[in-house]
Enzyme design. Structure first.
Site, PDB file in Angstrom:
ATOM      1  N   HIS A 262      89.868  21.778 -31.942  1.00  0.00           N
ATOM      2  CA  HIS A 262      89.958  22.328 -33.290  1.00  0.00           C
ATOM      3  C   HIS A 262      88.586  22.806 -33.731  1.00  0.00           C
ATOM      4  O   HIS A 262      87.572  22.572 -33.066  1.00  0.00           O
ATOM      5  CB  HIS A 262      90.569  21.331 -34.282  1.00  0.00           C
TER       6      HIS A 262
ATOM      7  N   HIS B  44      88.911  16.584 -29.127  1.00  0.00           N
ATOM      8  CA  HIS B  44      88.952  15.133 -29.270  1.00  0.00           C
ATOM      9  C   HIS B  44      90.098  14.579 -28.441  1.00  0.00           C
ATOM     10  O   HIS B  44      91.082  15.275 -28.158  1.00  0.00           O
ATOM     11  CB  HIS B  44      89.210  14.727 -30.729  1.00  0.00           C
TER      12      HIS B  44
ATOM     13  N   CYS C  58      81.585  20.048 -36.491  1.00  0.00           N
ATOM     14  CA  CYS C  58      82.993  20.441 -36.611  1.00  0.00           C
ATOM     15  C   CYS C  58      83.164  21.926 -36.935  1.00  0.00           C
ATOM     16  O   CYS C  58      84.280  22.425 -36.921  1.00  0.00           O
ATOM     17  CB  CYS C  58      83.701  19.585 -37.658  1.00  0.00           C
TER      18      CYS C  58
ATOM     19  N   HIS D 248      97.014  19.078 -25.766  1.00  0.00           N
ATOM     20  CA  HIS D 248      96.336  20.178 -25.075  1.00  0.00           C
ATOM     21  C   HIS D 248      96.580  21.517 -25.768  1.00  0.00           C
ATOM     22  O   HIS D 248      96.809  22.538 -25.122  1.00  0.00           O
ATOM     23  CB  HIS D 248      96.721  20.214 -23.588  1.00  0.00           C
TER      24      HIS D 248
ATOM     25  N   HIS E 139      85.517  22.504 -30.642  1.00  0.00           N
ATOM     26  CA  HIS E 139      85.320  21.262 -29.891  1.00  0.00           C
ATOM     27  C   HIS E 139      86.665  20.545 -29.774  1.00  0.00           C
ATOM     28  O   HIS E 139      87.657  20.975 -30.354  1.00  0.00           O
ATOM     29  CB  HIS E 139      84.281  20.369 -30.588  1.00  0.00           C
TER      30      HIS E 139
ATOM     31  N   GLU F 180      89.911  10.373 -34.334  1.00  0.00           N
ATOM     32  CA  GLU F 180      89.313  11.424 -33.512  1.00  0.00           C
ATOM     33  C   GLU F 180      88.340  10.838 -32.496  1.00  0.00           C
ATOM     34  O   GLU F 180      88.132  11.411 -31.435  1.00  0.00           O
ATOM     35  CB  GLU F 180      88.551  12.421 -34.378  1.00  0.00           C
TER      36      GLU F 180
END
Length: 117
Positions: free
Chosen positions: A14, A31, A25, A69, A29, A107
């Site tokens: 995201h 998580h 953020c 994914h 990137h 996260e």
């Protein structure tokens, strides 16, 4: 009050808009997310359950099909913060299981967001 929780895992990317350029953020990137759904009841059913854990399998299917994914910016209509995701999972579960009392999203191992009305 009896409470049960079940944990689900998925990986996704995201990126959050409107953050300073140097905010991590603000960059694309990913998580390894953990989702925990909590159900509560004042009494147990005839089998001694708040709800059978097996009944929660549709949430795993939903997570796998919709979020795992994937790029969360494409999967959600609101910013893909852990807070918004917790509310999203709570609403999805509450519509199916009235005993739903909370949803938590992590996260990282040290960060959690919870939605509990």
């Amino acid at each position: 009050m009896f409470r049960i929780r079940k944990e689900f895992h998925f990986s996704a990317s995201h990126q959050l808009a409107h953050l300073p350029e140097d905010h991590q953020c603000a960059r694309l990137h990913g998580h390894n997310y953990i989702v925990v759904v909590e159900l509560a009841a004042a009494s147990l059913d005839e089998n001694g359950f708040v709800r059978d854990y097996h009944d929660l399998k549709p949430l795993k299917t939903y997570i796998d099909d919709t979020f795992d994914h994937r790029h969360l910016n494409d999967a959600m209509d609101v910013p893909s913060t852990a807070e918004n995701m917790a509310k999203h999972f709570y609403d999805w579960c509450k519509a199916r299981w009235p005993e739903t009392s909370a949803a938590l999203v992590s996260e990282t191992p040290k960060t959690w967001a919870e939605y509990r009305p």
